[in-house]
Design a protein around this motif. Structure first.
Motif, PDB file in Angstrom:
ATOM      1  N   PRO A 282       0.829  -1.169   0.131  1.00  0.00           N
ATOM      2  CA  PRO A 282      -0.202  -0.005  -0.023  1.00  0.00           C
ATOM      3  C   PRO A 282       0.953   1.273   0.027  1.00  0.00           C
ATOM      4  CG  PRO A 282      -0.005  -1.077   2.021  1.00  0.00           C
ATOM      5  CD  PRO A 282       0.697  -2.128   1.162  1.00  0.00           C
TER       6      PRO A 282
ATOM      7  N   TYR B 295       3.871   1.801  -1.589  1.00  0.00           N
ATOM      8  CA  TYR B 295       4.212   2.074  -2.691  1.00  0.00           C
ATOM      9  C   TYR B 295       2.841   2.441  -3.494  1.00  0.00           C
ATOM     10  CZ  TYR B 295       5.992   1.517  -7.531  1.00  0.00           C
ATOM     11  OH  TYR B 295       6.347   1.965  -8.943  1.00  0.00           O
ATOM     12  N   PHE B 296       1.837   1.756  -3.573  1.00  0.00           N
ATOM     13  CA  PHE B 296       0.482   2.310  -4.199  1.00  0.00           C
ATOM     14  C   PHE B 296       0.235   3.797  -4.106  1.00  0.00           C
ATOM     15  CE2 PHE B 296      -3.995   2.345  -4.698  1.00  0.00           C
ATOM     16  CZ  PHE B 296      -4.207   2.051  -6.109  1.00  0.00           C
TER      17      PHE B 296
ATOM     18  N   GLU C  41       2.430   6.270  -5.866  1.00  0.00           N
ATOM     19  CA  GLU C  41       2.019   6.416  -7.439  1.00  0.00           C
ATOM     20  C   GLU C  41       0.589   6.991  -7.635  1.00  0.00           C
ATOM     21  OE1 GLU C  41       4.305   5.887  -9.870  1.00  0.00           O
ATOM     22  OE2 GLU C  41       5.752   5.738  -8.188  1.00  0.00           O
TER      23      GLU C  41
ATOM     24  N   HIS D 252      -7.524   6.202  -5.584  1.00  0.00           N
ATOM     25  CA  HIS D 252      -6.128   5.589  -5.048  1.00  0.00           C
ATOM     26  C   HIS D 252      -5.876   5.985  -3.598  1.00  0.00           C
ATOM     27  CE1 HIS D 252      -5.138   5.842  -9.616  1.00  0.00           C
ATOM     28  NE2 HIS D 252      -6.084   5.010  -9.323  1.00  0.00           N
TER      29      HIS D 252
ATOM     30  N   GLY E 219      -5.455   2.755  -0.934  1.00  0.00           N
ATOM     31  CA  GLY E 219      -4.007   2.438  -0.176  1.00  0.00           C
ATOM     32  C   GLY E 219      -4.247   2.962   1.118  1.00  0.00           C
TER      33      GLY E 219
END
Length: 388
Positions: free
Chosen positions: A83, A85-86, A89, A95, A99
């Protein structure tokens, strides 16, 4: 040697877990510059990590008894990589919400240490030990202060990616130094729940922690954006002020655990809720930033001590079921941090002010004070009956 380093290791684990838990609230003023977030979704984004961070505390507390803290911390830090890293980005507020849900794992780690660490110390030190471990709450202060400073130089996306390195380091440390031989409690989670679900004291402790830790979490995620929008503070200044609140509350938690070892915990809780009522009323009527800061610091002092005292009470009344009770009580505390930001946002939309929301905190603390008085009377009656 391995047993002696569990307290510092698990405390650092909690620091990092809580750092990750509040990434979104710490960086929200920066994220809003790049991602369009509807006004009505702002409170949801900051509150959503609290949901899983609360609910997961029950199974993580139980599984810490079954498998040991080493395995739970190790697996949790590896899972958190995804999560984090998600979010780094992310390009839409959806998003961030997706996350953010899984960032809650970082907050759920609290129930692991309060279940594991008392196994290494005599009962008369449990309050202080859990207070030291609770110092891991400082992770929220580290993120709230440091993340905006780093983001000013490198941007919020790169700042979030820095957390990936921290998680990898902690996973490695737990793999090497975690206690492979921690005493286990071979009772299923459902069996532990059945043994305590109808215990009145557990639910009262849960309510008290809902107020004290809930206030800590709620103000941690609420203050950075609130101070920027309501008092026109710079983003870094808002982070510093929020970090001050967190540091005071966290230090007082350790002090509260020590007090709980030395004095009557129920009498201490009376003082805690009286202080919370006073602080919340000041917040409701605060005409300027200085008065608001005074109210915030009183709440930090009161709730911080309360957090330490409550986790002295849990192992005092529950021994074999400490894991599941720690999980349930700490879950309620986490949920106490989820609802207030949403409630405050609703109060603002209906009244144009946050005052009513702060008054509701005062009312909740006053009700808790009445319940503590009832518990004290019950305890006194039980002692007198035992002497007859």
């Amino acid at each position: 040697m391995i047993k002696k380093i569990q307290l510092p290791l698990q405390t650092v684990n909690l620091v990092v877990g809580f750092m990750v838990w509040v990434i979104l609230s710490s960086l929200l003023p920066f994220i809003k510059e790049d991602i369009s977030i509807p006004t009505e979704k702002v409170a949801m984004i900051t509150a959503i990590p609290v949901v899983l961070g609360s609910v997961l505390r029950i199974p993580l507390g139980a599984y810490a008894n079954l498998f040991g803290a080493r395995i739970i911390f190790l697996v949790s830090f590896i899972v958190l990589l995804f999560p984090v890293y998600f979010i780094s980005e992310a390009t839409t507020y959806v998003h961030l919400i997706m996350g953010g849900i899984f960032l809650g794992i970082g907050g759920a780690l609290f129930s692991v240490g309060v279940t594991s660490l008392p196994k290494y110390y005599p009962k008369e030190q449990h309050g202080f030990v859990n207070g030291i471990y609770g110092f891991g709450n400082m992770g929220t202060a580290v993120s709230t202060f440091a993340a905006p400073v780093i983001a000013t130089q490198f941007g919020w996306s790169v700042t979030v990616k820095f957390y990936l390195g921290l998680l990898l380091v902690m996973a490695l440390l737990n793999f090497i130094f975690g206690d492979r031989h921690e005493p286990k409690v071979k009772t299923s989670m459902m069996a532990q729940i059945k043994g305590v679900y109808n215990n009145e004291k557990m639910w009262l402790f849960s309510l008290f922690y809902f107020i004290t830790f809930g206030a800590f979490v709620a103000f941690t995620v609420f203050l950075p954006n609130f101070l920027v929008t309501s008092f026109d503070l710079e983003k870094v200044s808002a982070g510093v002020l929020t970090a001050t609140f967190i540091v005071l509350a966290t230090c007082c938690r350790t002090f509260g655990g020590w007090l709980g070892d030395k004095f009557d915990c129920l009498k201490l809780l009376m003082g805690v809720f009286i202080g919370t009522v006073i602080g919340a009323v000041i917040l409701a009527i605060a005409p300027n930033l200085i008065t608001f800061i005074i109210g915030i610091l009183i709440v930090a002092l009161s709730c911080g001590i309360g957090n330490g005292v409550i986790f002295k009470l849990v192992p005092t009344y529950f021994t074999k079921q400490a894991g599941i009770v720690n999980g349930i009580v700490s879950m309620m505390g986490g949920l106490g941090g989820f609802f207030p930001p949403l409630l405050l946002a609703k109060v603002l939309s209906l009244t144009g002010s946050y005052a009513l929301g702060f008054l509701l905190l005062a009312v909740s603390a006053f009700i808790s004070l009445i319940l503590v008085l009832k518990l004290t009377k019950q305890a006194s009656t039980e002692i007198n009956e035992s002497l007859v």
